[in-house]
Design an enzyme around this catalytic site. Sequence first.
Site, mmCIF file in Angstrom:
data_model
loop_
_atom_site.group_PDB
_atom_site.id
_atom_site.type_symbol
_atom_site.label_atom_id
_atom_site.label_comp_id
_atom_site.label_asym_id
_atom_site.label_seq_id
_atom_site.Cartn_x
_atom_site.Cartn_y
_atom_site.Cartn_z
ATOM 1 N N GLU A 161 -29.751 -36.453 -10.670
ATOM 2 C CA GLU A 161 -28.357 -36.632 -11.084
ATOM 3 C C GLU A 161 -28.061 -38.103 -11.332
ATOM 4 O O GLU A 161 -28.414 -38.967 -10.525
ATOM 5 C CB GLU A 161 -27.403 -36.097 -10.002
ATOM 6 C CG GLU A 161 -25.963 -36.105 -10.478
ATOM 7 C CD GLU A 161 -24.991 -35.670 -9.392
ATOM 8 O OE1 GLU A 161 -25.089 -34.524 -8.931
ATOM 9 O OE2 GLU A 161 -24.138 -36.483 -9.007
ATOM 10 N N ASP B 272 -25.713 -27.772 -3.081
ATOM 11 C CA ASP B 272 -26.685 -28.812 -3.432
ATOM 12 C C ASP B 272 -27.996 -28.192 -3.916
ATOM 13 O O ASP B 272 -28.671 -28.743 -4.784
ATOM 14 C CB ASP B 272 -26.957 -29.715 -2.233
ATOM 15 C CG ASP B 272 -25.679 -30.066 -1.506
ATOM 16 O OD1 ASP B 272 -25.168 -31.178 -1.717
ATOM 17 O OD2 ASP B 272 -25.171 -29.217 -0.749
ATOM 18 N N ASP C 8 -30.787 -33.226 -6.455
ATOM 19 C CA ASP C 8 -29.354 -33.509 -6.337
ATOM 20 C C ASP C 8 -29.200 -34.439 -5.141
ATOM 21 O O ASP C 8 -29.197 -33.995 -3.985
ATOM 22 C CB ASP C 8 -28.579 -32.209 -6.113
ATOM 23 C CG ASP C 8 -27.081 -32.451 -6.037
ATOM 24 O OD1 ASP C 8 -26.574 -33.300 -6.783
ATOM 25 O OD2 ASP C 8 -26.422 -31.805 -5.204
#
Lengths: 182, 182
Positions: free
Chosen positions: A69, A142, A7
Amino acid sequence: MRVLGVDPGLTRCGLGVVDGGGAGRRAALVEVGVARTPADEDVAIRLRDISVEIDSWLDRHRPDAVAVERVFSQANVRTVMGTAQVGAVAIVLAARRGLPVALYTPSEVKAAVTGSGRADKAQVTFMISRLLDLATPPRPADAADALALALCHVWRGPALARVRAAAASAAGPAAPRAGGPS
Amino acid sequence: MRVLGVDPGLTRCGLGVVDGGGAGRRAALVEVGVARTPADEDVAIRLRDISVEIDSWLDRHRPDAVAVERVFSQANVRTVMGTAQVGAVAIVLAARRGLPVALYTPSEVKAAVTGSGRADKAQVTFMISRLLDLATPPRPADAADALALALCHVWRGPALARVRAAAASAAGPAAPRAGGPS
């Protein structure tokens, strides 16, 4: 199948490794954590330090694939910049090791682990804890998001690979490809 | 002082190396070129291929510093994304070799080589050809922009380093820093 989820972010970069449950087995947590860099440091040093950290995770866990991501269509260029930069670093480190890289949007990841593309952070963290049978929920968000990315790829990766192989064979011989859905 | 300038982009990434003219000597072109990747290729493969190309320039020319276009406050997230991604790759490759990395906005670069931050591409190409005494202007514009970034750093880098050193000594002992003006 072992997947590293990333992430990406300059201030906090979530990292999570999951061993995929094939044949009815449950997916299992391997390691989860967050790489942090100080906001007042130069961006070159921040990106360098995060790249060293991601490399150490790749060395330590030898994942079969990396899920990152996918950034797009967010409103604010400034907030999106660190995500794009750190995401690119993760992608390059994985691709230069010959690892397949899959990109997933936040809503794809949320849908994969909660059933809803509009789930909030608390729901994602709750479901990750249930799915990986964790005694304590991963913090910060996160870290949970990195595990959600890894789980998303554990479940969706094989199906995507089949679709891609079918498309490639229908289109005739083609170069092999990494990357997620385009 | 030898500087590699990088005008980042996924479709065309300009690369230009300049030897800086110290003590009244003229700056000289070392090599200029463009790394290209096909738009229909996966982003992981595109970033990987560009990173391999940048690494080969760093190996071949051993620059003392790398100057990269700073991305910010552009209107469209989609157009800015490839610039941010490839810029991050260039920054990390340089920083992990211990090279200083400087970031300059397009208007800083234009001002450095043409005197105007609002110069157009033709003016930048014209001035680069004059300043480096080139028989033929560098093409495409990305190649000229990479040389302009390198020249900008040849001229501005030493002054920036002095400012930073003065600020650091005024603030007391601090960790050494890479990077351009913040």
